[in-house]
Design a protein around this motif. Structure first.
Motif, PDB file in Angstrom:
ATOM      1  N   TRP A  55      29.619  15.696 -23.838  1.00  0.00           N
ATOM      2  CA  TRP A  55      30.368  14.484 -24.161  1.00  0.00           C
ATOM      3  C   TRP A  55      31.824  14.543 -23.748  1.00  0.00           C
ATOM      4  CZ3 TRP A  55      27.004  11.127 -24.038  1.00  0.00           C
ATOM      5  CH2 TRP A  55      25.771  11.254 -24.675  1.00  0.00           C
ATOM      6  N   TYR A  84      32.158  13.192 -20.444  1.00  0.00           N
ATOM      7  CA  TYR A  84      31.840  11.752 -20.484  1.00  0.00           C
ATOM      8  C   TYR A  84      33.063  10.954 -20.952  1.00  0.00           C
ATOM      9  CZ  TYR A  84      29.331   7.455 -21.552  1.00  0.00           C
ATOM     10  OH  TYR A  84      28.913   6.136 -21.594  1.00  0.00           O
ATOM     11  N   TYR A  85      33.723  11.449 -21.992  1.00  0.00           N
ATOM     12  CA  TYR A  85      34.897  10.723 -22.490  1.00  0.00           C
ATOM     13  C   TYR A  85      35.983  10.676 -21.411  1.00  0.00           C
ATOM     14  CZ  TYR A  85      32.664  12.122 -26.899  1.00  0.00           C
ATOM     15  OH  TYR A  85      31.762  12.356 -27.902  1.00  0.00           O
ATOM     16  N   ARG A 110      32.253  -2.734 -24.002  1.00  0.00           N
ATOM     17  CA  ARG A 110      30.914  -3.053 -23.481  1.00  0.00           C
ATOM     18  C   ARG A 110      30.623  -4.555 -23.599  1.00  0.00           C
ATOM     19  NH1 ARG A 110      29.014   1.596 -20.931  1.00  0.00           N
ATOM     20  NH2 ARG A 110      29.434   3.408 -22.249  1.00  0.00           N
ATOM     21  N   GLY A 160      28.257   6.347 -32.854  1.00  0.00           N
ATOM     22  CA  GLY A 160      28.424   7.023 -31.557  1.00  0.00           C
ATOM     23  C   GLY A 160      29.567   6.395 -30.786  1.00  0.00           C
ATOM     24  N   GLY A 167      32.271   7.496 -29.454  1.00  0.00           N
ATOM     25  CA  GLY A 167      32.947   8.162 -28.346  1.00  0.00           C
ATOM     26  C   GLY A 167      34.458   8.107 -28.538  1.00  0.00           C
ATOM     27  N   ASP A 219      30.959   9.417 -35.139  1.00  0.00           N
ATOM     28  CA  ASP A 219      30.453  10.173 -33.996  1.00  0.00           C
ATOM     29  C   ASP A 219      30.183  11.595 -34.446  1.00  0.00           C
ATOM     30  OD1 ASP A 219      30.631   9.529 -30.692  1.00  0.00           O
ATOM     31  OD2 ASP A 219      30.401  11.628 -31.272  1.00  0.00           O
ATOM     32  N   ALA A 220      29.165  12.194 -33.844  1.00  0.00           N
ATOM     33  CA  ALA A 220      28.815  13.571 -34.185  1.00  0.00           C
ATOM     34  C   ALA A 220      29.826  14.570 -33.651  1.00  0.00           C
ATOM     35  CB  ALA A 220      27.425  13.898 -33.638  1.00  0.00           C
ATOM     36  N   ALA A 270      35.269  13.469 -30.038  1.00  0.00           N
ATOM     37  CA  ALA A 270      35.251  12.009 -29.857  1.00  0.00           C
ATOM     38  C   ALA A 270      36.282  11.365 -30.779  1.00  0.00           C
ATOM     39  CB  ALA A 270      33.857  11.452 -30.161  1.00  0.00           C
ATOM     40  N   SER A 320      29.953  12.752 -37.989  1.00  0.00           N
ATOM     41  CA  SER A 320      28.613  12.949 -38.550  1.00  0.00           C
ATOM     42  C   SER A 320      27.586  12.470 -37.539  1.00  0.00           C
ATOM     43  CB  SER A 320      28.441  12.120 -39.834  1.00  0.00           C
ATOM     44  OG  SER A 320      27.100  12.156 -40.284  1.00  0.00           O
ATOM     45  N   PHE A 345      24.685  10.136 -36.743  1.00  0.00           N
ATOM     46  CA  PHE A 345      24.458   8.842 -37.396  1.00  0.00           C
ATOM     47  C   PHE A 345      23.183   8.835 -38.224  1.00  0.00           C
ATOM     48  CE2 PHE A 345      24.367   7.819 -32.637  1.00  0.00           C
ATOM     49  CZ  PHE A 345      23.050   8.187 -32.411  1.00  0.00           C
ATOM     50  N   SER A 370      26.965   1.535 -28.690  1.00  0.00           N
ATOM     51  CA  SER A 370      26.880   1.417 -27.238  1.00  0.00           C
ATOM     52  C   SER A 370      26.456   2.742 -26.623  1.00  0.00           C
ATOM     53  CB  SER A 370      28.243   0.999 -26.671  1.00  0.00           C
ATOM     54  OG  SER A 370      28.593  -0.282 -27.127  1.00  0.00           O
ATOM     55  N   PHE A 371      25.276   2.735 -25.998  1.00  0.00           N
ATOM     56  CA  PHE A 371      24.769   3.907 -25.274  1.00  0.00           C
ATOM     57  C   PHE A 371      24.760   5.156 -26.148  1.00  0.00           C
ATOM     58  CE2 PHE A 371      25.698   1.016 -21.841  1.00  0.00           C
ATOM     59  CZ  PHE A 371      24.699   1.273 -20.920  1.00  0.00           C
TER      60      PHE A 371
HETATM   61  C1  LIG Z   1      27.112   7.944 -24.028  1.00  0.00           C
HETATM   62  S1  LIG Z   1      28.317   8.226 -25.269  1.00  0.00           S
HETATM   63  C2  LIG Z   1      28.813   6.561 -25.658  1.00  0.00           C
HETATM   64  C3  LIG Z   1      30.177   6.501 -26.283  1.00  0.00           C
HETATM   65  C4  LIG Z   1      30.702   5.079 -26.525  1.00  0.00           C
HETATM   66  N1  LIG Z   1      29.921   4.380 -27.530  1.00  0.00           N
HETATM   67  C5  LIG Z   1      30.712   4.296 -25.249  1.00  0.00           C
HETATM   68  O1  LIG Z   1      30.137   3.223 -25.183  1.00  0.00           O
HETATM   69  O2  LIG Z   1      31.320   4.740 -24.280  1.00  0.00           O
HETATM   70  C6  LIG Z   1      27.314   8.643 -26.666  1.00  0.00           C
HETATM   71  C7  LIG Z   1      28.111   9.049 -27.894  1.00  0.00           C
HETATM   72  O3  LIG Z   1      27.203   9.180 -28.974  1.00  0.00           O
HETATM   73  C8  LIG Z   1      27.513  10.359 -29.675  1.00  0.00           C
HETATM   74  N2  LIG Z   1      26.266  10.814 -30.281  1.00  0.00           N
HETATM   75  C9  LIG Z   1      25.168  11.274 -29.639  1.00  0.00           C
HETATM   76  N3  LIG Z   1      24.217  11.555 -30.532  1.00  0.00           N
HETATM   77  C10 LIG Z   1      24.728  11.259 -31.745  1.00  0.00           C
HETATM   78  C11 LIG Z   1      24.209  11.324 -33.065  1.00  0.00           C
HETATM   79  N4  LIG Z   1      22.975  11.727 -33.302  1.00  0.00           N
HETATM   80  N5  LIG Z   1      25.005  10.929 -34.076  1.00  0.00           N
HETATM   81  C12 LIG Z   1      26.284  10.501 -33.841  1.00  0.00           C
HETATM   82  N6  LIG Z   1      26.823  10.423 -32.611  1.00  0.00           N
HETATM   83  C13 LIG Z   1      26.041  10.796 -31.589  1.00  0.00           C
HETATM   84  C14 LIG Z   1      28.073  11.322 -28.657  1.00  0.00           C
HETATM   85  O4  LIG Z   1      28.876  12.320 -29.272  1.00  0.00           O
HETATM   86  C15 LIG Z   1      28.849  10.368 -27.764  1.00  0.00           C
HETATM   87  O5  LIG Z   1      30.161  10.215 -28.209  1.00  0.00           O
END
Ligand SMILES: C[S@@+](CC[C@H](N)C(=O)[O-])C[C@H]1O[C@@H](n2cnc3c(N)ncnc32)[C@H](O)[C@@H]1O
Length: 206
Positions: free
Chosen positions: A11, A14-15, A24, A50, A52, A71-72, A76, A97, A99, A113-114
Motif C-alpha cells: 500500500w 500505492y499511496y 473517485r 479503506g 488510503g 484503514d488497516a 494510510a 483497523s 474494516f 473506493s477500491f
Molecule cells: C487500493 S487502496 C484504495 C485507497 C483509497 N480508498 C483510494 O481510493 O485510493 C485499498 C486500501 O484499502 C486498505 N485495506 C485493504 N484491506 C483492508 C481491510 N481489510 N481493512 C481495512 N483497510 C483495508 C489498504 O490499506 C488500502 O489503503
C-alpha cells in the motif's frame, strides 16, 4: 514472491502513486445525489472504509461532511493526516483497523473506493450486511467490488463477485449507478492486469 510484498498488499507505494489524485467518480456521484435532495438539518456523516491517503476524505470534508476514515494501514492514516491540503479538522476521525473487524456509527454514506475486495471471501457477507445495516434510511453506499473475470481471481483473501452474486447483495437497494468495467490495463504500479470491476452507487430505501 517469498520475501517480497505482493503488489496488491504494497500500500505505501500505492499511496505514493495515487494518493493525491482527484476523488473517485463513484464518490462524486453519491455526494451529488445527496446535494440534489433537501438540505440536511445537520452535517452529514460518512464512513470511508479503506480510505488510503484520503483522496475521497478530502472531498467529503470540502463538501461539509463529517468523516470517519478507517484503514488497516497505519501509514494510510499517517499520510492522510499529513496531507498539506488537509489542515487539522475536528470533523475528521480516524481509525486504524481492518474494516471487517471495525465498528462504526450509523452513517448517511459508506464509501469504499477500491478497498472492499480486500475483505476475505468468508468475511464478506457479514461485512456487507453490516455496511447496509449501518446506513440510515435514504443512506448510500459508493465504491467498487471486483468481478469474477478479474485476473487476480484465485489470490488469497480477495473477494470477487459474479453478476448473479452482485445482484443478490444489491437486492432491496435502489441502484443509482452500476457500471461494469472490464478491460486490459495496468495497475497503478505498472503491472499488466485484466480488470473486472463493478462501480456502484446504491441507496437504502427510506
Ligand atoms: C487500493 S487502496 C484504495 C485507497 C483509497 N480508498 C483510494 O481510493 O485510493 C485499498 C486500501 O484499502 C486498505 N485495506 C485493504 N484491506 C483492508 C481491510 N481489510 N481493512 C481495512 N483497510 C483495508 C489498504 O490499506 C488500502 O489503503
Amino acid at each position: 514472491m517469498s520475501g517480497q510484498v505482493k503488489e496488491e498488499r504494497d500500500w505505501p507505494s500505492y499511496y505514493a502513486k495515487t494518493g493525491f489524485r482527484p476523488p473517485r467518480a463513484t464518490l462524486l456521484r453519491a455526494l451529488d445525489a445527496f446535494e440534489a435532495e433537501a438540505p440536511a438539518d445537520r452535517p452529514r456523516f460518512a464512513v470511508d472504509l479503506g480510505c488510503g491517503n484520503g483522496r475521497d476524505v478530502v472531498e467529503m470534508l470540502r463538501r461539509g461532511w463529517r468523516v470517519l476514515a478507517i484503514d488497516a494501514e497505519q501509514s494510510a492514516i499517517d499520510g492522510l493526516l499529513a496531507r498539506p491540503d488537509l489542515p487539522p479538522d475536528p470533523r475528521l476521525e480516524t481509525l486504524v483497523s481492518r474494516f471487517e473487524d471495525a465498528d462504526w456509527p450509523a452513517a448517511d454514506l459508506v464509501n469504499s473506493s477500491f478497498a472492499l475486495p480486500f475483505c476475505p471471501p468468508d468475511r464478506f457477507p457479514e461485512l456487507w450486511r453490516r455496511i447496509i445495516a449501518s446506513l440510515r434510511p435514504g443512506g448510500r453506499f459508493s465504491g467498487q467490488l471486483f468481478g469474477d473475470r478479474d485476473s487476480w481471481v484465485g489470490r488469497q483473501g480477495i473477494t470477487f463477485l459474479s453478476r448473479t452474486q452482485l445482484d443478490a447483495i444489491l437486492d432491496r437497494l435502489t441502484i443509482e449507478h452500476l457500471e461494469e468495467e472490464e478491460d486490459d490495463g495496468t495497475t497503478p504500479r505498472g503491472t499488466p492486469k485484466h480488470w473486472h470491476i463493478w462501480h456502484i452507487v446504491v441507496r437504502k430505501p427510506n
